[in-house]
Design a protein around this motif. Sequence first.
Motif, mmCIF file in Angstrom:
data_model
loop_
_atom_site.group_PDB
_atom_site.id
_atom_site.type_symbol
_atom_site.label_atom_id
_atom_site.label_comp_id
_atom_site.label_asym_id
_atom_site.label_seq_id
_atom_site.Cartn_x
_atom_site.Cartn_y
_atom_site.Cartn_z
ATOM 1 N N CYS A 40 0.837 -1.201 0.000
ATOM 2 C CA CYS A 40 0.000 0.000 0.000
ATOM 3 C C CYS A 40 0.874 1.254 0.000
ATOM 4 O O CYS A 40 0.633 2.198 -0.760
ATOM 5 N N ALA A 41 1.904 1.253 0.854
ATOM 6 C CA ALA A 41 2.797 2.410 0.930
ATOM 7 C C ALA A 41 3.576 2.585 -0.372
ATOM 8 O O ALA A 41 3.769 3.712 -0.853
ATOM 9 N N TRP A 42 4.031 1.478 -0.944
ATOM 10 C CA TRP A 42 4.817 1.562 -2.193
ATOM 11 C C TRP A 42 3.974 2.124 -3.335
ATOM 12 O O TRP A 42 4.437 2.959 -4.104
ATOM 13 N N MET A 43 2.722 1.668 -3.470
ATOM 14 C CA MET A 43 1.865 2.176 -4.542
ATOM 15 C C MET A 43 1.567 3.659 -4.376
ATOM 16 O O MET A 43 1.377 4.386 -5.345
ATOM 17 N N LEU A 44 1.567 4.111 -3.124
ATOM 18 C CA LEU A 44 1.236 5.514 -2.875
ATOM 19 C C LEU A 44 2.439 6.436 -3.041
ATOM 20 O O LEU A 44 2.306 7.543 -3.562
ATOM 21 N N GLY A 45 3.632 5.963 -2.614
ATOM 22 C CA GLY A 45 4.770 6.877 -2.646
ATOM 23 C C GLY A 45 6.117 6.243 -2.863
ATOM 24 O O GLY A 45 7.156 6.870 -2.596
ATOM 25 N N GLY A 46 6.147 4.986 -3.305
ATOM 26 C CA GLY A 46 7.411 4.335 -3.604
ATOM 27 C C GLY A 46 8.192 3.937 -2.353
ATOM 28 O O GLY A 46 7.646 3.803 -1.248
ATOM 29 N N ILE A 47 9.509 3.784 -2.531
ATOM 30 C CA ILE A 47 10.372 3.316 -1.446
ATOM 31 C C ILE A 47 10.359 4.272 -0.257
ATOM 32 O O ILE A 47 10.352 3.852 0.904
ATOM 33 N N SER A 48 10.354 5.573 -0.538
ATOM 34 C CA SER A 48 10.380 6.540 0.558
ATOM 35 C C SER A 48 9.147 6.403 1.446
ATOM 36 O O SER A 48 9.236 6.504 2.671
ATOM 37 N N MET A 49 7.993 6.149 0.848
ATOM 38 C CA MET A 49 6.776 5.971 1.641
ATOM 39 C C MET A 49 6.836 4.673 2.430
ATOM 40 O O MET A 49 6.359 4.609 3.571
ATOM 41 N N MET A 50 7.429 3.625 1.860
ATOM 42 C CA MET A 50 7.584 2.365 2.586
ATOM 43 C C MET A 50 8.452 2.570 3.824
ATOM 44 O O MET A 50 8.129 2.071 4.909
#
Length: 297
Positions: A40-50
């Motif tokens: 979910c985090a990756w789809m929203l903002g990539g590695i930085s969001m993860m």
Amino acid sequence: MADNTPQLPGFIQRFLAIQPGGVSHAVGLMACMIGVLAACAWMLGGISMMISAGIAVALMLALSPMISPDVLMKMLRARPLSGKDYPAIHEMSGLLSERAGLDHKPKLFLLPGKGVNAITTGTDDNTTIAISSDAVHGLSPRQMRAILAHEIAHAWHGDTRILLITDVLYRATWTIALFGLAIFIFGDFNPPVWMIVLFGAIPTISFLFQRAVIRDREFAADHGASDLLNGPEDMIDALLHIDQINRKRLGLIPYRSTQPPSLLDTHPSVRARIKALRALKPGTWQKFFENRRMPPQ
């Protein structure tokens, strides 16, 4: 009662702990929760969001103290179970705790209300077990000992901590998914429909895995109780008797554990729990406790 509800494939039922799978796989279920959050985090903002999501979860775990058992007992209107009035229950609790290698004997409380129920909360030196009035007055000594063994197995397994972790993972997933939907709806993005649907479904997926972890820990606690009691017979007898008491005491209110299990249940069905206990082979009852400190002979 005939089960006319649609059935999931057997391997899915076992993985989601609707039916017994033989061994505990809570770690795998929690890994699935982490995977859902990471995706979910990756789809929203990539590695930085993860990475940000991982840091947020770590902070939530560090800063989210468990509810004090004393506060929870007040919320549930439970009162201390008197050692003077119920010496046998306190003695059984002490012996089982020693057998499990717990460092401290759990505090015992009496829950009001109808139905046979018991809960375990707290960790280490503040472990608290609350037992309903119907359990105290409606079970035989052997059945009461089985219930105590089940709750003490929860304490030994550290299930309170496990459930805290799954709760944090679910809340973090829900927050990120809701944030993503807000961006999709009110922002300048124009995501494909499938992504909006997916973000809407992700919290439910995480919730189903969380429920599966809880059911898995119930199977594990039943197994642990069998270890403590040197066999599953008393636990099976207690489950059957509790089922009868609850159906009578709760009257017209359907008792969930007597119904066909669903993905939303916190407990496996009584039938599934008994099936798992009967599947235990002689000589395997010490698997959960074989590395624990045993009381001196």
